[in-house]
Design a protein around this motif. Structure first.
Motif, mmCIF file in Angstrom:
data_model
loop_
_atom_site.group_PDB
_atom_site.id
_atom_site.type_symbol
_atom_site.label_atom_id
_atom_site.label_comp_id
_atom_site.label_asym_id
_atom_site.label_seq_id
_atom_site.Cartn_x
_atom_site.Cartn_y
_atom_site.Cartn_z
ATOM 1 N N TRP A 139 0.832 -1.206 0.000
ATOM 2 C CA TRP A 139 0.000 0.000 0.000
ATOM 3 C C TRP A 139 0.864 1.252 0.000
ATOM 4 O O TRP A 139 0.552 2.227 -0.694
ATOM 5 C CB TRP A 139 -0.929 -0.043 1.198
ATOM 6 N N GLN A 140 1.968 1.213 0.728
ATOM 7 C CA GLN A 140 2.866 2.359 0.723
ATOM 8 C C GLN A 140 3.473 2.580 -0.662
ATOM 9 O O GLN A 140 3.672 3.719 -1.097
ATOM 10 C CB GLN A 140 3.983 2.170 1.760
ATOM 11 N N ILE A 143 0.914 4.426 -2.670
ATOM 12 C CA ILE A 143 0.901 5.848 -2.298
ATOM 13 C C ILE A 143 2.120 6.562 -2.873
ATOM 14 O O ILE A 143 2.011 7.674 -3.421
ATOM 15 C CB ILE A 143 0.861 5.995 -0.763
ATOM 16 N N GLU A 147 2.339 9.800 -5.445
ATOM 17 C CA GLU A 147 3.060 11.032 -5.118
ATOM 18 C C GLU A 147 4.094 11.377 -6.193
ATOM 19 O O GLU A 147 4.268 12.545 -6.547
ATOM 20 C CB GLU A 147 3.749 10.887 -3.760
ATOM 21 N N ALA A 159 -4.499 8.290 -4.672
ATOM 22 C CA ALA A 159 -4.272 6.995 -4.032
ATOM 23 C C ALA A 159 -5.621 6.330 -3.799
ATOM 24 O O ALA A 159 -6.571 6.964 -3.331
ATOM 25 C CB ALA A 159 -3.532 7.172 -2.715
ATOM 26 N N ARG A 182 0.456 11.980 0.549
ATOM 27 C CA ARG A 182 1.107 11.262 1.640
ATOM 28 C C ARG A 182 0.837 11.985 2.966
ATOM 29 O O ARG A 182 0.908 13.191 3.067
ATOM 30 C CB ARG A 182 2.610 11.177 1.373
ATOM 31 N N VAL A 185 -3.606 9.838 3.917
ATOM 32 C CA VAL A 185 -4.133 8.557 3.467
ATOM 33 C C VAL A 185 -4.003 7.564 4.621
ATOM 34 O O VAL A 185 -3.038 7.624 5.392
ATOM 35 C CB VAL A 185 -3.343 8.053 2.233
#
Length: 580
Positions: A139-140, A143, A147, A159, A182, A185
């Motif tokens: 998931w990061q 994101i 970005e 996202a 970021r 979220v």
């Protein structure tokens, strides 16, 4: 009574609003099904494709959009997010799971993937696969990619993830879109393995908004929900109430009306007097094939839900189905799969080549659809997300038709002739997605405008679809309000049928077909000021080649029996609701 909708004379634009086009529903290698289908495109690839760059396709060829898009959201399945991809990493413990060899080394892909799908449908996770660390790390990465590619004023990223609830195989899927970057979220996505009840997804979103975050969810493929998407019962089988309706309107201001797996506007059996109701019909449960049992139609289609919602409103309740519309592709290839002349499939290796698309029956069931249109001041997260929330959105079946709808009481007579899609209409009415309050016995006016996609086909006609309540029963009617050639008949409110205008050997369109721009100010001839009603616009292009015909033309092949040779691409506006 509290109204969840904007009032008349609100929504005055502080600046010019423009139509921006993009896709809010694209999958990459992080979705378990995409990876199993040999897709290796990353979120970075998806954003590069949307910005106009060429990316690798599972077929081994490069694919590239005919023109860049304005925005994109990668929405990989939250269920087992990144897990199957991680199984491919021989250094990771997940690579030694018994399912890994079956999935990735082609030992028994079907049965292995069926186990994963069954766990999602049942809501019972395969414990060792539901690795929270992998899911959060993946998931990061989603994101981070958003970005990297967000360019305010030029290209916008969101996202997002897909919540793939499917109790008993009835698809009630939602895409969850965050409006910030970021730090704005949630740390972890919410999946159907956390809960298969949409109300608990809403609770996740409500907790997020309490932290100051912007988030909404967008249901899709209601056509495959077996009547559950727009049911009058909640997930516990209880009748929906005012609180439930307010929660749904807040959390889900939009619904996806069209995508590769079918269009969810309406069905011929629900709208027998609508000659265009059979467009892109797919009505089978998730994973089923045509010929197996079909879904329940009531509660599965958007126009039917709009009519049900009117009945709630007339009874003094809150309309729980007062949503706008978008279109998205649901591509699992990391691209926006909407171009008829260059369609490269939806599901990885299964339909990646012309041969597989022709032999797998895909030409008879898949559409190259759809796109989201957003009217906003600028191409930024803040401006686009605000437009999504206020429902100033429209959907297309893949082309970039621009479409507007306003309702008011005193549009200048000259506006229909001179209107070019600009902001002046806000001075006299409310835009699509709004509610218009009655003014005594006055009859409202509808300003409708559409402009063709110069890379596609001219506009054939503009239609207004009306639904209303009378004596506690709901009705609908379709009015042609502007024609590409001539005028609507005063007897049946229909334009003449477009001529046979497509050369199936070349896909060339006759040059004098349709019109580049249509505009009209229209008054409902059957209007009654005390009736609850909704109005939305459907714009039809003149016929053009279906993607399977393009496949045949581009590869010197014959047409496929049973597949449509031409289609009428179209756009749908979000409604305007009239309330006495």
């Amino acid at each position: 009574m509290i109204s969840p909708c904007p009032q008349a004379v609100s929504e005055t634009s502080s600046g010019e609003r423009h139509a921006f086009f993009g896709d809010l529903h694209v999958h990459t290698r992080f979705s378990s099904d995409a990876y199993v289908f040999n897709v290796r495109a990353t979120p970075d690839d998806a954003y590069r494709y949307a910005k106009g760059e060429a990316i690798d396709h599972v077929s081994g060829k490069k694919i590239q959009a005919q023109a860049p898009y304005d925005f994109l959201a990668v929405t990989d399945h939250a269920e087992y997010l990144g897990i199957v991809e991680t199984m491919g990493d021989k250094t990771h413990p997940l690579s030694r799971h018994p399912l890994a060899e079956k999935l990735l080394d082609n030992k028994d892909i079907q049965s292995a993937f069926a186990m994963i799908s069954a766990s999602i449908v049942s809501g019972n996770a395969i414990a060792e696969l539901n690795d929270n660390k992998v899911i959060i790390e993946t998931w990061q990465q989603v994101i981070d990619a958003a970005e990297r590619h967000n360019q305010p004023g030029k290209f916008t990223t969101f996202a997002g993830f897909e919540w793939s609830g499917a109790p008993n195989g009835n698809a009630i899927h939602r895409n969850v879109i965050f409006g910030g970057g970021r730090g704005e979220v949630e740390r972890r996505p919410f999946s159907a393995l956390d809960s298969h009840r949409p109300e608990e997804l809403w609770s996740y979103m409500e907790r997020s908004r309490q932290k100051g975050r912007k988030v909404l969810s967008i249901p899709h493929n209601s056509n495959m929900s077996n009547g559950m998407m727009f049911s009058a019962l909640d997930s516990w089988g209880k009748p929906i109430d005012r609180r439930w309706a307010k929660r749904r309107n807040t959390n889900e201001p939009l619904v996806e009306i069209s995508q590769v797996k079918g269009t969810s506007e309406t069905h011929p059996q629900l709208s027998p007097n609508d000659e265009w109701s059979s467009f892109s019909i797919y009505e089978h449960l998730l994973g089923n094939i045509p010929g197996e049992s079909k879904v329940r139609r009531r509660g599965s289609y958007i126009r039917d839900a709009y009519k049900t919602g009117l009945q709630h409103g007339q009874r003094g309740l809150i309309n729980p189905f007062q949503f706008g519309v978008i279109g998205s592709s649901d591509s699992h290839n990391g691209n926006v799969a909407v171009e008829e002349s260059a369609f490269t499939g939806k599901v990885g290796i299964l339909d990646a080549t012309v041969e597989k698309r022709r032999s797998g029956g895909f030409a008879k069931i898949w559409s190259a659809s759809g796109l989201t249109g957003i009217w906003a001041e600028e191409n930024t997260r803040g401006s686009l997300f605000a437009a999504l929330k206020r429902r100033e959105t429209f959907a297309t079946s893949g082309t970039r038709i621009r479409l507007r709808l306003f309702a008011g009481w005193s549009f200048p007579k000259s506006l229909a002739k001179s209107y070019n899609g600009g902001s002046e209409a806000y001075r006299f009415g409310v835009p699509m997605g709004s509610e218009l309050r009655g003014q005594g016995e006055s009859v409202p006016e509808m300003l409708v405008w559409a402009a063709e996609d110069p890379r596609a086909a001219p506009v054939d006609r503009l239609q207004i679809v009306k639904g209303w309540v009378e004596d506690e029963k709901v009705y609908e009617r379709v009015f042609d309000v502007a024609c590409g050639q001539g005028s609507p008949s005063p007897e049946n409110h229909r334009c003449s049928d477009p001529p046979e205008n497509v050369n199936l050997n070349t896909c060339d369109i006759q040059k004098d077909s349709g019109n580049s721009t249509l505009s009209v100010v229209w008054r409902d001839p059957d209007f009654k000021p005390r009736q609850h009603a909704f109005y939305y616009v459907r714009a039809l292009e003149v016929p053009s080649c279906h993607w399977s015909t393009w496949d045949a033309v581009n590869n010197n092949l014959t047409l496929i029996d049973g597949a449509p040779s031409t289609i009428q691409e179209r756009a749908w506006s979000s409604p305007i609701w009239y309330r006495p």
